[in-house]
Scaffold this active site. Structure first.
Site, PDB file in Angstrom:
ATOM      1  CE  LYS A  10      -4.027  -2.160   2.217  1.00 33.59           C
ATOM      2  NZ  LYS A  10      -5.055  -2.034   3.284  1.00 33.59           N
ATOM      3  CE1 TYR A  28      -9.652  -2.903   0.370  1.00 28.54           C
ATOM      4  CE2 TYR A  28      -8.729  -1.044  -0.820  1.00 28.54           C
ATOM      5  CZ  TYR A  28      -8.574  -2.130   0.017  1.00 28.54           C
ATOM      6  OH  TYR A  28      -7.321  -2.455   0.496  1.00 28.54           O
ATOM      7  CG  ASN A  50      -3.769  -2.041   6.866  1.00 27.40           C
ATOM      8  OD1 ASN A  50      -3.604  -1.811   5.678  1.00 27.40           O
ATOM      9  ND2 ASN A  50      -4.829  -2.678   7.333  1.00 27.40           N
ATOM     10  CG  HIS A 109      -5.586  -6.286  -0.215  1.00 26.61           C
ATOM     11  ND1 HIS A 109      -6.822  -6.223   0.381  1.00 26.61           N
ATOM     12  CD2 HIS A 109      -5.664  -7.280  -1.151  1.00 26.61           C
ATOM     13  CE1 HIS A 109      -7.613  -7.133  -0.178  1.00 26.61           C
ATOM     14  NE2 HIS A 109      -6.938  -7.785  -1.111  1.00 26.61           N
ATOM     15  CD  GLU A 159      -9.110  -9.386  -3.376  1.00 27.92           C
ATOM     16  OE1 GLU A 159      -9.991  -9.081  -2.550  1.00 27.92           O
ATOM     17  OE2 GLU A 159      -7.939  -9.703  -3.040  1.00 27.92           O
TER      18      GLU A 159
HETATM   19  O1  YYY Z   1      -8.643  -7.715   4.998  1.00 24.45           O
HETATM   20  P1  YYY Z   1      -8.048  -6.592   5.824  1.00 24.45           P
HETATM   21  O2  YYY Z   1      -7.268  -5.609   4.988  1.00 24.45           O
HETATM   22  O3  YYY Z   1      -7.264  -7.090   6.996  1.00 24.45           O
HETATM   23  O4  YYY Z   1      -9.276  -5.769   6.475  1.00 24.45           O
HETATM   24  P2  YYY Z   1     -10.732  -5.436   5.918  1.00 24.45           P
HETATM   25  O5  YYY Z   1     -11.688  -5.595   7.050  1.00 24.45           O
HETATM   26  O6  YYY Z   1     -11.026  -6.222   4.670  1.00 24.45           O
HETATM   27  O7  YYY Z   1     -10.658  -3.893   5.575  1.00 24.45           O
HETATM   28  C1  YYY Z   1     -10.042  -3.444   4.384  1.00 24.45           C
HETATM   29  C2  YYY Z   1      -9.211  -2.232   4.693  1.00 24.45           C
HETATM   30  O8  YYY Z   1     -10.047  -1.171   5.115  1.00 24.45           O
HETATM   31  C3  YYY Z   1      -8.196  -2.409   5.822  1.00 24.45           C
HETATM   32  O9  YYY Z   1      -7.007  -3.031   5.404  1.00 24.45           O
HETATM   33  C4  YYY Z   1      -7.967  -0.985   6.244  1.00 24.45           C
HETATM   34  C5  YYY Z   1      -9.324  -0.338   6.023  1.00 24.45           C
HETATM   35  N1  YYY Z   1     -10.072  -0.229   7.311  1.00 24.45           N
HETATM   36  C6  YYY Z   1     -10.103   0.993   7.957  1.00 24.45           C
HETATM   37  O10 YYY Z   1      -9.516   1.959   7.460  1.00 24.45           O
HETATM   38  N2  YYY Z   1     -10.785   1.112   9.151  1.00 24.45           N
HETATM   39  C7  YYY Z   1     -11.432   0.051   9.676  1.00 24.45           C
HETATM   40  N3  YYY Z   1     -12.084   0.195  10.836  1.00 24.45           N
HETATM   41  C8  YYY Z   1     -11.397  -1.202   9.019  1.00 24.45           C
HETATM   42  C9  YYY Z   1     -10.703  -1.305   7.830  1.00 24.45           C
HETATM   43 MG    MG Z   2     -10.129  -7.718   3.577  1.00 21.41          MG
END
Ligand code: YYY
Ligand code: MG
Length: 140
Positions: free
Chosen positions: A11, A51, A114, A117, A128
């Protein structure tokens, strides 16, 4: 267990800090092989489409802004049980909850920034991968 593929994104927070190699090394050390890779600037349309599953969530707008804020590296990773292997080395979504030694614990700045992905199922991995790559760009 079968050799499968998953989809990864390094990212903008990670490319900005010149961590493409460091993140890729952690993926490789976890037993994943990079079989396709390209550095792109994601368009707003791509980010919104990618997304789309999150479009009703409160963070959707900021997530799209973040994912289009700088270059990303999209990758296809191959390995035994690739989806789970990648999710394990990525760590929890929120770096505060991520285990020691994971990519997000090591590098992530926040729950949004974070660093990586990773697909969450074989079915979504295929969707994807197809979203960003033609089959002839993947060299196993
Ligand atoms: O699959 P993953 O990336 O671990 O998490 P997801 O629940 O699919 O959410 C996608 C992405 O959205 C996450 O990597 C950061 C963002 N996000 C966010 O900014 N704030 C949140 N409370 C949850 C997710
Ligand atoms: Mg996810």
């Amino acid at each position: 267990m079968a050799v499968t593929r998953t989809f990864s994104i390094i990212k903008p927070d990670a490319t900005r800090r010149n961590l493409t190699g460091a993140v890729t090394k952690m993926l490789e050390d976890a037993g994943l092989r990079v079989v396709a890779s390209k550095r792109i600037r994601m368009t707003r349309e791509q980010a919104e489409g990618f997304y789309a599953v999150h479009k009703e969530r409160p963070f959707f707008g900021e997530l799209v802004e973040f994912m289009t804020s700088g270059p990303v590296v999209v990758q296809v990773l191959e390995g035994v049980d690739a989806v789970k292997r990648n999710r394990d080395v990525m760590g929890a979504t929120n770096p505060a909850d991520a285990a020691e030694g994971t990519i997000r614990k090591t590098f992530a700045e926040s729950i949004e920034a974070n660093s990586v992905h990773g697909s969450d199922s074989d079915e979504n991995a295929k969707i994807e991968i197809d979203f960003f790559f033609d089959e002839d760009e993947i060299v196993g």
